[in-house]
Design an enzyme around this catalytic site. Structure first.
Site, PDB file in Angstrom:
ATOM      1  N   HIS A 104     -23.125   4.438  19.004  1.00  0.00           N
ATOM      2  CA  HIS A 104     -23.437   5.730  19.627  1.00  0.00           C
ATOM      3  C   HIS A 104     -23.713   5.579  21.118  1.00  0.00           C
ATOM      4  CE1 HIS A 104     -23.704   7.081  15.549  1.00  0.00           C
ATOM      5  NE2 HIS A 104     -24.740   6.305  15.290  1.00  0.00           N
ATOM      6  N   HIS A 145     -21.541  10.051  12.545  1.00  0.00           N
ATOM      7  CA  HIS A 145     -20.918   8.971  11.780  1.00  0.00           C
ATOM      8  C   HIS A 145     -19.696   9.506  11.057  1.00  0.00           C
ATOM      9  CE1 HIS A 145     -25.307   8.455  11.885  1.00  0.00           C
ATOM     10  NE2 HIS A 145     -24.990   7.261  12.309  1.00  0.00           N
TER      11      HIS A 145
END
Lengths: 331, 331
Positions: free
Chosen positions: A57, A219
């Site tokens: 991320h 995700h």
């Protein structure tokens, strides 16, 4: 797999080695626990702010370590929660007489491991508390969550707490500040492509050449629906409306507006999205006090973006304007 | 086409509208000539620094406008040189008693249009000169160039000239500075994927799932060769060696090192590349005085990266450390 990578198992550790090589005066890497920490952190006199969740991320959260932001970050492997011992060692390393605040995004793996690590640290007398961030309005529960997911709005919690901690706020004051920011921030994202975790070596979901996932998780978790790709303005309209209705934001609000790229979307497109979002804010009677266009919380190389709105007041405007020094800069 | 876009013909203008909506206090957009300029530019007393080339390379160059960097930018459509009238109007708008410096990347279209615009402006008595940047070592001539291409090293020319201009350097002093920076900076890039200009709607070249283009240009121009994708360290080794040998850089050199993403590569991978490049610098006896990891000069959403080395001296170290304020920031 179209990636710059050596052995996929070393993806995270080599990224972190690169990060500290690029920031030798400000960041330290503790490989045993995959921990990135400030080298200049005062041992006492300030609440330590920490965060750890899956990698992939970036810049969240390892590149958000620095004065005015996080004191340390304990990342896991790509899209995997950090192990309990890494969370525990991160708390111990950042122990301070004013306490430790762990900012945890709402994913089952992260919560379970942080819960256990915090319990272990508290049993040793360490004053550590956690706050759960859940700013994603797309879905109520999701593949990896009970309740809403924590996504890009997390950066506002870090920034506000980081600034307040530098000014001497207590742990309880910071927890109240977390409640306030998390209570006033809302996010929703859209994916145009999937993404490939290095170790997996394959995309985490399939999506057609003309399709988008509306309300995607960071995700690749399913969002509200799969749809044909729409013009940029129509996409902004949908996620803007979802975000605004959720709080709800109201005419007269002063806001921070973030257009966050998910990793593979060029900044040119993010400004096209910002254009429409700013128009919509104006029509809705919101004043944009601060804006953020770029990559904050990504999904590896996913093409996509999210829109975050934060309702401001005098305190938050002041905290967001405070100085912060993190590795990401241009010139 | 997996893009956030409305009508493709409006891609650039809507991006620029978004850019100024996000920076209303510092940037102004002149739609007739697609020009982005500083709102605070002093009319006289400072050489104006301008640049204009095709769009699709953002943040280059429209997001490099601000104090200490460019005074204005006149971008063309994606991968297309700005028209002569846009270059000419940009020079006229930025006219100053100390002169105007146009920094032009070495592409035939850009050079032809800037040559003509500069001639027109000079005929009107405007003191404008240009400097041609050609830092790419990959190939001698290319699809769009006679001679070497101008790529990410361009940012160092902008930064050095921007800083020197703020301190009062004359037009001739800036031209000498350009010679110095361009003479000491070298770049080479690698593409893992192609990219799609919005109006074209199709990738500009084809590349296999396991292939990379070594020495690619920022418009997808062929490089030195097509090869199978190698581990990240091997890729760095090849482009590092090519860059070092070209100048050549020598043990004892103080350098700035840039790892530039081409648009679709996540910052995690850029730090993996930085890691190896920093190791190689150490082995070669170079001291990295400043480093730059991120997106500077991109090819829309291309997955890929370039490596730039700049040999420093006291003057350049001082200029690179000078303040600059451009739209790109994180927190």
């Amino acid at each position: 797999m179209k990636k710059f990578v050596n052995a996929p198992i070393n993806f995270v550790s080599e990224m972190l080695e690169g990060l500290v090589l690029a920031n030798p005066d400000t960041l330290k890497y503790v490989p045993e626990f995959n921990m990135i920490q400030r080298v200049d952190r005062p041992a006492n006199g300030k609440v330590s702010i920490i965060q750890g969740s899956g990698s992939g991320h970036e810049p969240a959260h390892v590149m958000a370590v620095g004065p005015g932001m996080l004191d340390a970050s304990a990342p896991g492997q790509v899209f995997a929660a950090p192990p309990v011992d890494a969370c525990y060692e991160c708390i111990k390393a950042m122990n301070s007489d004013k306490g430790v605040l762990a900012l945890v995004n709402n994913y089952q793996g992260d919560r379970m491991n942080w819960d256990m690590a915090i319990e272990m640290a508290q049993a040793e007398g360490i004053n550590v508390k956690q706050f759960i961030i859940d700013d994603d309005v797309a879905v109520q529960d999701s593949t990896h969550t009970v309740g809403r997911r924590g996504v890009a709005g997390n950066f506002f919690v870090i920034k506000a707490c980081g600034a307040a901690a530098e000014r001497g706020a207590s742990l309880d004051e910071l927890l109240a500040l977390c409640e306030k920011v998390n209570g006033q921030v809302r996010t929703m994202g859209v994916a145009l492509t999937s993404c490939t975790p290095p170790i997996k070596g394959k995309p985490i979901f399939e999506i057609g050449d003309d399709e988008m996932e509306v309300g995607v998780g960071i995700h690749g978790e399913p969002g509200r629906r799969r749809d044909k790709i729409k013009p940029a303005d129509a996409i902004v309209d949908e996620i803007f409306d979802a975000v605004v209705r959720d709080l709800p934001f109201q005419s007269g609000d002063r806001v921070a507006l973030m257009i966050n790229g998910l990793g593979g979307t060029p900044i040119s497109e993010l400004y096209i999205l910002y254009r429409r979002a700013a128009e919509r804010c104006k029509e809705a009677g919101f004043t944009i006090v601060r804006n953020y266009v770029g990559e904050y919380c990504t999904s590896i190389e996913m093409a996509g973006a999210s829109l975050t709105l934060l309702r401001l007041d005098g305190e938050l405007e002041d905290l967001l304007a405070a100085p912060a020094e993190i590795p990401i800069r241009v010139f």
